[in-house]
Design a protein around this motif. Sequence first.
Motif, PDB file in Angstrom:
ATOM      1  N   PRO A 157      43.547 -78.117 -13.162  1.00  0.00           N
ATOM      2  CA  PRO A 157      42.357 -77.710 -13.918  1.00  0.00           C
ATOM      3  C   PRO A 157      42.191 -76.188 -13.987  1.00  0.00           C
ATOM      4  O   PRO A 157      41.754 -75.651 -15.001  1.00  0.00           O
ATOM      5  CB  PRO A 157      41.204 -78.342 -13.131  1.00  0.00           C
ATOM      6  CG  PRO A 157      41.818 -79.498 -12.430  1.00  0.00           C
ATOM      7  CD  PRO A 157      43.216 -79.078 -12.103  1.00  0.00           C
ATOM      8  N   TYR A 158      42.557 -75.484 -12.931  1.00  0.00           N
ATOM      9  CA  TYR A 158      42.451 -74.022 -12.947  1.00  0.00           C
ATOM     10  C   TYR A 158      43.340 -73.442 -14.036  1.00  0.00           C
ATOM     11  O   TYR A 158      42.919 -72.585 -14.813  1.00  0.00           O
ATOM     12  CB  TYR A 158      42.836 -73.437 -11.582  1.00  0.00           C
ATOM     13  CG  TYR A 158      43.149 -71.972 -11.645  1.00  0.00           C
ATOM     14  CD1 TYR A 158      42.130 -71.035 -11.731  1.00  0.00           C
ATOM     15  CD2 TYR A 158      44.468 -71.523 -11.667  1.00  0.00           C
ATOM     16  CE1 TYR A 158      42.409 -69.683 -11.821  1.00  0.00           C
ATOM     17  CE2 TYR A 158      44.755 -70.177 -11.753  1.00  0.00           C
ATOM     18  CZ  TYR A 158      43.733 -69.257 -11.830  1.00  0.00           C
ATOM     19  OH  TYR A 158      44.023 -67.924 -11.923  1.00  0.00           O
ATOM     20  N   LYS A 159      44.590 -73.917 -14.106  1.00  0.00           N
ATOM     21  CA  LYS A 159      45.514 -73.393 -15.106  1.00  0.00           C
ATOM     22  C   LYS A 159      45.032 -73.719 -16.518  1.00  0.00           C
ATOM     23  O   LYS A 159      45.136 -72.889 -17.422  1.00  0.00           O
ATOM     24  CB  LYS A 159      46.920 -73.950 -14.883  1.00  0.00           C
ATOM     25  CG  LYS A 159      47.625 -73.330 -13.699  1.00  0.00           C
ATOM     26  CD  LYS A 159      49.031 -73.881 -13.551  1.00  0.00           C
ATOM     27  CE  LYS A 159      49.759 -73.237 -12.401  1.00  0.00           C
ATOM     28  NZ  LYS A 159      51.108 -73.797 -12.216  1.00  0.00           N
ATOM     29  N   THR A 173      41.941 -74.146 -17.497  1.00  0.00           N
ATOM     30  CA  THR A 173      40.788 -73.290 -17.774  1.00  0.00           C
ATOM     31  C   THR A 173      41.239 -71.871 -18.094  1.00  0.00           C
ATOM     32  O   THR A 173      40.748 -71.240 -19.032  1.00  0.00           O
ATOM     33  CB  THR A 173      39.830 -73.285 -16.567  1.00  0.00           C
ATOM     34  OG1 THR A 173      39.434 -74.626 -16.289  1.00  0.00           O
ATOM     35  CG2 THR A 173      38.600 -72.450 -16.836  1.00  0.00           C
ATOM     36  N   GLU A 223      47.764 -80.949  -0.689  1.00  0.00           N
ATOM     37  CA  GLU A 223      47.554 -81.867  -1.813  1.00  0.00           C
ATOM     38  C   GLU A 223      46.300 -81.490  -2.596  1.00  0.00           C
ATOM     39  O   GLU A 223      46.298 -81.504  -3.830  1.00  0.00           O
ATOM     40  CB  GLU A 223      47.442 -83.305  -1.302  1.00  0.00           C
ATOM     41  CG  GLU A 223      47.308 -84.321  -2.414  1.00  0.00           C
ATOM     42  CD  GLU A 223      47.203 -85.750  -1.896  1.00  0.00           C
ATOM     43  OE1 GLU A 223      46.891 -86.630  -2.709  1.00  0.00           O
ATOM     44  OE2 GLU A 223      47.429 -85.974  -0.700  1.00  0.00           O
ATOM     45  N   ALA A 224      45.215 -81.130  -1.885  1.00  0.00           N
ATOM     46  CA  ALA A 224      43.979 -80.724  -2.564  1.00  0.00           C
ATOM     47  C   ALA A 224      44.205 -79.470  -3.404  1.00  0.00           C
ATOM     48  O   ALA A 224      43.704 -79.362  -4.526  1.00  0.00           O
ATOM     49  CB  ALA A 224      42.877 -80.482  -1.536  1.00  0.00           C
ATOM     50  N   MET A 225      44.978 -78.539  -2.868  1.00  0.00           N
ATOM     51  CA  MET A 225      45.270 -77.328  -3.628  1.00  0.00           C
ATOM     52  C   MET A 225      46.094 -77.653  -4.879  1.00  0.00           C
ATOM     53  O   MET A 225      45.831 -77.124  -5.956  1.00  0.00           O
ATOM     54  CB  MET A 225      46.023 -76.323  -2.765  1.00  0.00           C
ATOM     55  CG  MET A 225      46.245 -75.000  -3.471  1.00  0.00           C
ATOM     56  SD  MET A 225      47.248 -73.864  -2.553  1.00  0.00           S
ATOM     57  CE  MET A 225      48.884 -74.430  -2.990  1.00  0.00           C
ATOM     58  N   GLN A 226      47.054 -78.532  -4.734  1.00  0.00           N
ATOM     59  CA  GLN A 226      47.887 -78.900  -5.873  1.00  0.00           C
ATOM     60  C   GLN A 226      47.047 -79.584  -6.950  1.00  0.00           C
ATOM     61  O   GLN A 226      47.244 -79.335  -8.147  1.00  0.00           O
ATOM     62  CB  GLN A 226      49.016 -79.817  -5.418  1.00  0.00           C
ATOM     63  CG  GLN A 226      50.004 -80.140  -6.520  1.00  0.00           C
ATOM     64  CD  GLN A 226      51.148 -81.006  -6.034  1.00  0.00           C
ATOM     65  OE1 GLN A 226      51.069 -81.596  -4.967  1.00  0.00           O
ATOM     66  NE2 GLN A 226      52.208 -81.069  -6.799  1.00  0.00           N
ATOM     67  N   GLN A 227      46.106 -80.432  -6.548  1.00  0.00           N
ATOM     68  CA  GLN A 227      45.256 -81.106  -7.526  1.00  0.00           C
ATOM     69  C   GLN A 227      44.309 -80.127  -8.215  1.00  0.00           C
ATOM     70  O   GLN A 227      43.977 -80.297  -9.383  1.00  0.00           O
ATOM     71  CB  GLN A 227      44.478 -82.228  -6.853  1.00  0.00           C
ATOM     72  CG  GLN A 227      45.343 -83.393  -6.458  1.00  0.00           C
ATOM     73  CD  GLN A 227      44.577 -84.474  -5.707  1.00  0.00           C
ATOM     74  OE1 GLN A 227      43.405 -84.307  -5.385  1.00  0.00           O
ATOM     75  NE2 GLN A 227      45.243 -85.575  -5.411  1.00  0.00           N
ATOM     76  N   ALA A 228      43.878 -79.100  -7.494  1.00  0.00           N
ATOM     77  CA  ALA A 228      42.961 -78.118  -8.081  1.00  0.00           C
ATOM     78  C   ALA A 228      43.691 -77.143  -8.993  1.00  0.00           C
ATOM     79  O   ALA A 228      43.066 -76.524  -9.858  1.00  0.00           O
ATOM     80  CB  ALA A 228      42.239 -77.354  -6.977  1.00  0.00           C
ATOM     81  N   THR A 229      44.979 -77.001  -8.829  1.00  0.00           N
ATOM     82  CA  THR A 229      45.739 -76.033  -9.617  1.00  0.00           C
ATOM     83  C   THR A 229      45.781 -76.415 -11.089  1.00  0.00           C
ATOM     84  O   THR A 229      45.672 -75.549 -11.960  1.00  0.00           O
ATOM     85  CB  THR A 229      47.177 -75.907  -9.057  1.00  0.00           C
ATOM     86  OG1 THR A 229      47.093 -75.505  -7.704  1.00  0.00           O
ATOM     87  CG2 THR A 229      47.980 -74.899  -9.821  1.00  0.00           C
TER      88      THR A 229
END
Length: 100
Positions: free
Chosen positions: A69-71, A73, A61-67
């Motif tokens: 903003p990364y995309k 940016t 879930e943490a990885m999915q939430q971080a994806t």
Amino acid sequence: CHFGRQGGWWGIRAPSLQMFADIRSCQRLLQSLDGKGYDLSLNEYQEEYVKDRTAYLDAAEAMQQATGPYKATRDAYVAAASTYTKSLYEQMFRSWTWGG
């Protein structure tokens, strides 16, 4: 169509009779152990499994939430680099004189 000794029809092999004998022997072994004080269930490992599964799901879930903003940016960077490169080409073409 039939199954031959050398791979049979289109190279498909029939299930080995030894495989079925092995399955039957395993079934007999489990039946012989049943009721003799052996715990054949996985209850002993349930707590550790649930703990590790929860940790995995939290990380996923943490990885999915971080994806997200990364995309965003990355897309902004690509757009900015493209715009900058285009402006350099436009300046370069304006500075040239054609047909002098």
